[in-house]
Design a protein around this motif. Structure first.
Motif: not given
Ligand code: NDP
Length: 339
Positions: A224-238, A263-272
């Motif tokens: 549940f993302d309230n902040v975006g930015g680097t926290m969203l990026d870190a969450a994506l890879v997890n 930077h981690n948008l590709y995780t969206i594809v990899k992990n659907r």
């Protein structure tokens, strides 16, 4: 009628000096007879919300128009009706809805004003727990996260107005819940008062992705993302395979013209991963269900609510600005007058 006005459009982080508390016109506590379908209210509590920063920007390509420089700031408030030419409202009624940051306001469009019926919660909670932020948490969690019992849930800005409710609803749903917040005090609150399983201070973590890996060795089902930015990026890879990200807001990005740190948008594809932005206003048909649910939880002592009340209209600019440095502990409201 003292009021808070926006001096001019801003860029970057908001400052107290972007606003000014001014003496307004002398107020007559009676509506002119030719003003029909309106109410005159005494403002009791005002809500400070991050979206208001967006309204201070000139070119604000959004769902809500910018404030006008020199005009009174507006936002959610809890008010008492002083005079009414709308048959649906009587003198003395307590209402919540959009009002001005001033002592008294003339509200001409009353269709979205809500009468406050229940008196067993503090009045200011109608701006938080039972108001727009609480509803945002409810709609975002149940409708966007599609949670399942046992899910691993991560909430950022977790001690704030929205985050604290998301975390508690998730716990009541049988999820494992971790929150991030920006101070030791907030982390303690999350763990000791707000029922989170774990919490951490993101400002003390040099590597956010590694921190999330520590708290979610098996990955995150729901962020549940309230902040975006680097926290969203870190969450994506997890995120786990088929994980869901409910993008509620990006408070870390309000002062930038371009999104930072992704930077981690590709995780969206990899992990659907399913990433969905939402506005609480899309779900207003659920409002009665939300009230019933949250009021019951509150009465049964299953949900607690933490708010930060600043006193007096003069404190309003500072209270609003404080949201962007994390000065608020819990839902930020301003008490303008007692009932
Ligand atoms: P909060 O009560 O959580 O207050 C804002 C908090 O954001 C601060 O206390 C601070 O907490 C954190 N913060 C501020 N700057 C940063 C930063 N640079 N990086 C990380 N965290 C930061 O606000 P709300 O609960 O009212 O709102 C939370 C989010 O929900 C916002 O993004 C808001 O825009 C959004 N929202 C969306 C709605 C919708 O319909 N989609 C409706 C309502 C709100 P900390 O000390 O922990 O850093």
């Amino acid at each position: 009628n003292r009021k808070v006005v926006l001096k001019g459009f801003i860029t970057g982080a908001p400052k107290e000096t972007d606003m000014e508390v001014k003496e307004g016109d002398k107020i007559v506590l009676q509506l002119p007879e030719d003003v029909k379908g309106a109410v005159l209210v005494k403002n009791l509590y005002l809500s400070c919300d991050p979206y208001m920063r967006g309204r201070m920007r000139e070119s604000y390509d959004s769902y809500i128009p910018p404030f006008q420089p020199g005009s009174v700031i507006e936002g959610f408030g809890v008010c008492k009706v002083i005079d009414s030419t709308d048959p649906n409202f009587n003198n003395g009624d307590l209402v919540s809805g959009i009002t001005g940051w001033e002592e008294y306001s003339l509200i001409r469009s009353t269709d979205k004003l809500r009468k406050i019926a229940t008196s067993d919660v503090p009045l200011s909670y109608h701006l938080g727990l039972l108001g727009m932020p609480g509803f945002t948490a409810y709609a975002g969690f149940y409708e966007v996260c599609s949670p399942k019992k046992g899910d691993f849930v991560f909430v950022s800005a977790a001690s704030g107005a929205v985050g604290q409710i998301v975390g508690q609803l998730a716990k009541l749903h049988g999820c494992y819940v971790v929150g991030s917040a920006g101070s030791k005090q907030k982390v303690e609150l999350l763990k000791n008062k707000l029922s989170f399983d774990e919490a951490f201070n993101y400002k003390e973590e040099p590597d956010l992705a590694a921190a999330l890996k520590r708290y979610f060795p098996q990955g995150i089902d729901n962020y549940f993302d309230n902040v975006g930015g680097t926290m969203l990026d870190a969450a994506l890879v997890n995120m786990r395979v088929h994980g869901r990200v409910a993008v509620c807001g990006m408070v870390s990005q309000h002062s930038f013209s371009d999104p930072q740190g992704i930077h981690n948008l590709y995780t969206i594809v990899k992990n659907r991963v399913n990433i969905k932005g939402f506005l609480q206003s899309d779900y207003l048909h659920l409002y009665p269900k939300f009230l019933e649910c949250v009021q019951t939880y509150y009465k049964e002592g299953k949900i607690v609510y933490i708010e930060d009340v600043s006193e007096g209209l003069d404190s309003a600019p500072g209270a609003l600005v404080g949201l962007f440095s994390g000065r608020n502990v819990g839902k930020q409201v301003v008490c303008v007058a007692k009932e």
